[in-house]
Design a protein around this motif. Structure first.
Motif, PDB file in Angstrom:
ATOM      1  N   VAL A  21      25.157  32.269  13.344  1.00 52.70           N
ATOM      2  CA  VAL A  21      26.166  32.886  14.204  1.00 52.70           C
ATOM      3  C   VAL A  21      26.513  34.288  13.719  1.00 52.70           C
ATOM      4  CG1 VAL A  21      28.508  32.681  15.087  1.00 52.70           C
ATOM      5  CG2 VAL A  21      27.089  30.648  14.877  1.00 52.70           C
ATOM      6  N   PHE A  22      26.657  34.469  12.417  1.00 56.06           N
ATOM      7  CA  PHE A  22      26.907  35.810  11.884  1.00 56.06           C
ATOM      8  C   PHE A  22      25.768  36.755  12.258  1.00 56.06           C
ATOM      9  CE2 PHE A  22      29.927  34.739   8.095  1.00 56.06           C
ATOM     10  CZ  PHE A  22      30.921  34.419   9.013  1.00 56.06           C
ATOM     11  N   ALA A  23      24.529  36.243  12.181  1.00 59.43           N
ATOM     12  CA  ALA A  23      23.364  37.064  12.514  1.00 59.43           C
ATOM     13  C   ALA A  23      23.383  37.483  13.977  1.00 59.43           C
ATOM     14  CB  ALA A  23      22.081  36.307  12.194  1.00 59.43           C
ATOM     15  N   ILE A  24      23.822  36.596  14.859  1.00 62.70           N
ATOM     16  CA  ILE A  24      23.907  36.945  16.279  1.00 62.70           C
ATOM     17  C   ILE A  24      24.867  38.111  16.487  1.00 62.70           C
ATOM     18  CG2 ILE A  24      24.849  36.147  18.486  1.00 62.70           C
ATOM     19  CD1 ILE A  24      23.473  33.515  18.044  1.00 62.70           C
ATOM     20  N   SER A  25      26.009  38.087  15.794  1.00 60.94           N
ATOM     21  CA  SER A  25      26.966  39.183  15.963  1.00 60.94           C
ATOM     22  C   SER A  25      26.362  40.509  15.509  1.00 60.94           C
ATOM     23  CB  SER A  25      28.259  38.886  15.202  1.00 60.94           C
ATOM     24  OG  SER A  25      28.081  38.980  13.803  1.00 60.94           O
ATOM     25  N   GLY A  26      25.590  40.475  14.417  1.00 57.05           N
ATOM     26  CA  GLY A  26      24.932  41.692  13.962  1.00 57.05           C
ATOM     27  C   GLY A  26      23.867  42.168  14.936  1.00 57.05           C
ATOM     28  N   ALA A  27      23.080  41.245  15.458  1.00 58.41           N
ATOM     29  CA  ALA A  27      22.026  41.619  16.402  1.00 58.41           C
ATOM     30  C   ALA A  27      22.610  42.171  17.698  1.00 58.41           C
ATOM     31  CB  ALA A  27      21.142  40.401  16.687  1.00 58.41           C
ATOM     32  N   LEU A  28      23.720  41.594  18.162  1.00 58.03           N
ATOM     33  CA  LEU A  28      24.347  42.097  19.386  1.00 58.03           C
ATOM     34  C   LEU A  28      24.853  43.524  19.208  1.00 58.03           C
ATOM     35  CD1 LEU A  28      26.359  38.989  20.660  1.00 58.03           C
ATOM     36  CD2 LEU A  28      24.394  40.066  21.771  1.00 58.03           C
ATOM     37  N   LEU A  29      25.435  43.818  18.042  1.00 54.66           N
ATOM     38  CA  LEU A  29      25.878  45.190  17.795  1.00 54.66           C
ATOM     39  C   LEU A  29      24.683  46.139  17.785  1.00 54.66           C
ATOM     40  CD1 LEU A  29      28.064  47.251  17.145  1.00 54.66           C
ATOM     41  CD2 LEU A  29      27.826  46.657  14.723  1.00 54.66           C
ATOM     42  N   ALA A  30      23.571  45.699  17.215  1.00 51.85           N
ATOM     43  CA  ALA A  30      22.367  46.534  17.197  1.00 51.85           C
ATOM     44  C   ALA A  30      21.881  46.835  18.613  1.00 51.85           C
ATOM     45  CB  ALA A  30      21.265  45.842  16.390  1.00 51.85           C
ATOM     46  N   VAL A  31      21.938  45.836  19.493  1.00 52.32           N
ATOM     47  CA  VAL A  31      21.536  46.060  20.883  1.00 52.32           C
ATOM     48  C   VAL A  31      22.467  47.069  21.545  1.00 52.32           C
ATOM     49  CG1 VAL A  31      21.347  44.975  23.155  1.00 52.32           C
ATOM     50  CG2 VAL A  31      20.433  43.805  21.145  1.00 52.32           C
ATOM     51  N   ARG A  32      23.771  46.933  21.311  1.00 48.00           N
ATOM     52  CA  ARG A  32      24.735  47.865  21.903  1.00 48.00           C
ATOM     53  C   ARG A  32      24.512  49.286  21.393  1.00 48.00           C
ATOM     54  NH1 ARG A  32      28.888  43.740  20.093  1.00 48.00           N
ATOM     55  NH2 ARG A  32      28.874  42.159  21.726  1.00 48.00           N
ATOM     56  N   LYS A  33      24.034  49.382  20.161  1.00 50.10           N
ATOM     57  CA  LYS A  33      23.758  50.689  19.558  1.00 50.10           C
ATOM     58  C   LYS A  33      22.370  51.215  19.921  1.00 50.10           C
ATOM     59  CE  LYS A  33      27.268  51.890  16.894  1.00 50.10           C
ATOM     60  NZ  LYS A  33      27.877  53.231  16.951  1.00 50.10           N
ATOM     61  N   ASN A  34      21.643  50.460  20.723  1.00 50.60           N
ATOM     62  CA  ASN A  34      20.303  50.851  21.175  1.00 50.60           C
ATOM     63  C   ASN A  34      19.289  50.926  20.030  1.00 50.60           C
ATOM     64  OD1 ASN A  34      18.655  51.389  23.403  1.00 50.60           O
ATOM     65  ND2 ASN A  34      18.764  53.608  23.078  1.00 50.60           N
ATOM     66  N   PHE A  35      19.441  50.032  19.029  1.00 51.87           N
ATOM     67  CA  PHE A  35      18.477  49.973  17.941  1.00 51.87           C
ATOM     68  C   PHE A  35      17.180  49.331  18.429  1.00 51.87           C
ATOM     69  CE2 PHE A  35      21.653  49.795  14.115  1.00 51.87           C
ATOM     70  CZ  PHE A  35      22.181  51.010  14.521  1.00 51.87           C
ATOM     71  N   ASP A  36      16.096  49.627  17.719  1.00 53.32           N
ATOM     72  CA  ASP A  36      14.815  48.971  18.046  1.00 53.32           C
ATOM     73  C   ASP A  36      14.777  47.591  17.405  1.00 53.32           C
ATOM     74  OD1 ASP A  36      14.266  49.325  15.349  1.00 53.32           O
ATOM     75  OD2 ASP A  36      12.819  50.937  15.654  1.00 53.32           O
ATOM     76  N   VAL A  37      13.640  46.915  17.554  1.00 53.70           N
ATOM     77  CA  VAL A  37      13.542  45.531  17.096  1.00 53.70           C
ATOM     78  C   VAL A  37      13.740  45.427  15.581  1.00 53.70           C
ATOM     79  CG1 VAL A  37      11.018  45.640  16.862  1.00 53.70           C
ATOM     80  CG2 VAL A  37      12.156  43.423  17.208  1.00 53.70           C
ATOM     81  N   PHE A  38      13.271  46.423  14.840  1.00 52.89           N
ATOM     82  CA  PHE A  38      13.470  46.402  13.392  1.00 52.89           C
ATOM     83  C   PHE A  38      14.948  46.544  13.056  1.00 52.89           C
ATOM     84  CE2 PHE A  38      13.749  48.521   9.230  1.00 52.89           C
ATOM     85  CZ  PHE A  38      13.087  47.581   8.460  1.00 52.89           C
ATOM     86  N   GLY A  39      15.625  47.457  13.739  1.00 53.96           N
ATOM     87  CA  GLY A  39      17.054  47.632  13.505  1.00 53.96           C
ATOM     88  C   GLY A  39      17.850  46.385  13.851  1.00 53.96           C
ATOM     89  N   ILE A  40      17.450  45.702  14.912  1.00 49.76           N
ATOM     90  CA  ILE A  40      18.123  44.456  15.292  1.00 49.76           C
ATOM     91  C   ILE A  40      17.961  43.420  14.188  1.00 49.76           C
ATOM     92  CG2 ILE A  40      18.075  42.522  16.921  1.00 49.76           C
ATOM     93  CD1 ILE A  40      17.222  44.547  19.079  1.00 49.76           C
ATOM     94  N   ALA A  41      16.737  43.307  13.662  1.00 50.41           N
ATOM     95  CA  ALA A  41      16.476  42.325  12.595  1.00 50.41           C
ATOM     96  C   ALA A  41      17.253  42.674  11.325  1.00 50.41           C
ATOM     97  CB  ALA A  41      14.984  42.251  12.311  1.00 50.41           C
ATOM     98  N   VAL A  42      17.291  43.950  10.977  1.00 51.85           N
ATOM     99  CA  VAL A  42      18.000  44.367   9.761  1.00 51.85           C
ATOM    100  C   VAL A  42      19.484  44.073   9.878  1.00 51.85           C
ATOM    101  CG1 VAL A  42      18.730  46.366   8.415  1.00 51.85           C
ATOM    102  CG2 VAL A  42      16.329  46.106   9.042  1.00 51.85           C
TER     103      VAL A  42
END
Length: 218
Positions: A21-42
């Protein structure tokens, strides 16, 4: 002491759920920030594991559990993949994600406090590391995303305070030799419920008394 609170299998399962669940919150912020797939994973990895890694490094539990258990390391990647492909659907169930996030907050503030105490820290330091375990990943997430950490923003519902309350309850129980499955579970539930109430009623910490600042509010 930690092993006496939950069986190893239950502890591992709860950890993985919280990490996911914590990881989902981080990945969602990455999507909102328009990060690429690597940024989403990080961002997913950092949000999920950052607090626990910080705690383990401070107390000398090395290598940290995140690097010795493959499940801990891979679970954030699964969350990142889910968000990468299904982020519109995940955004629509944001409230449900927040509920599980609150449960993870309660769990990690308790287990983090106990683990710190098991490694020889005093009660006050253990509470601080319990808090760090629960919120550290979110702070790192926001810093990497060039955001003011939610933990420090006055316009966000209480997040750290429920974790502090849960960790403090654990410290008090340790002090009076009353820590067990029931009392530790009560601390988890208390932090969880406080966080839910903060979200429901938008409880926020007070700002400076008689504040007279010309700084623009964001």
């Amino acid at each position: 002491m930690l092993q006496q609170l939950f069986s190893p299998s239950v502890q591992h399962t709860l950890d993985l759920v919280g990490i996911f669940v914590f990881a989902i919150s981080g990945a969602l912020l990455a999507v909102r920030k328009n990060f690429d797939v690597f940024g989403i994973a990080v961002l997913a990895e950092v949000t999920a594991l950052g607090g626990g890694v910080f705690r383990d490094l401070v107390i000398g539990a090395v290598p940290p559990a995140a690097f010795t258990d493959l499940g801990y390391f891979l679970t954030p990647f699964l969350a990142a993949l889910l968000v990468f492909f299904l982020h519109p659907q995940v955004e629509r169930i944001q409230f449900g994600v927040n509920v599980f996030d609150a449960a993870g907050l309660g769990l990690f503030c308790v287990t983090g406090t106990v683990k710190a105490y098991d490694y020889g820290l005093g009660l006050t330091s253990s509470v601080a590391l319990g808090l760090g375990s629960a919120v550290g990943g979110g702070v790192l997430r926001d810093v990497l995303a060039n955001e003011t950490p939610s933990l420090l923003r006055w316009d966000r519902d209480l997040y750290a305070v429920p974790a502090i309350v849960g960790a403090t309850m654990v410290a008090v129980c340790i002090r009076y030799d009353a820590l067990g499955p029931f009392t530790s579970g009560l601390a988890v539930v208390t932090a969880f419920v406080l966080r839910l109430l903060a979200m429901r009623y938008h409880w926020r910490a007070p700002r400076a008394w008689n504040r007279r600042s010309n700084v623009r509010e964001e």
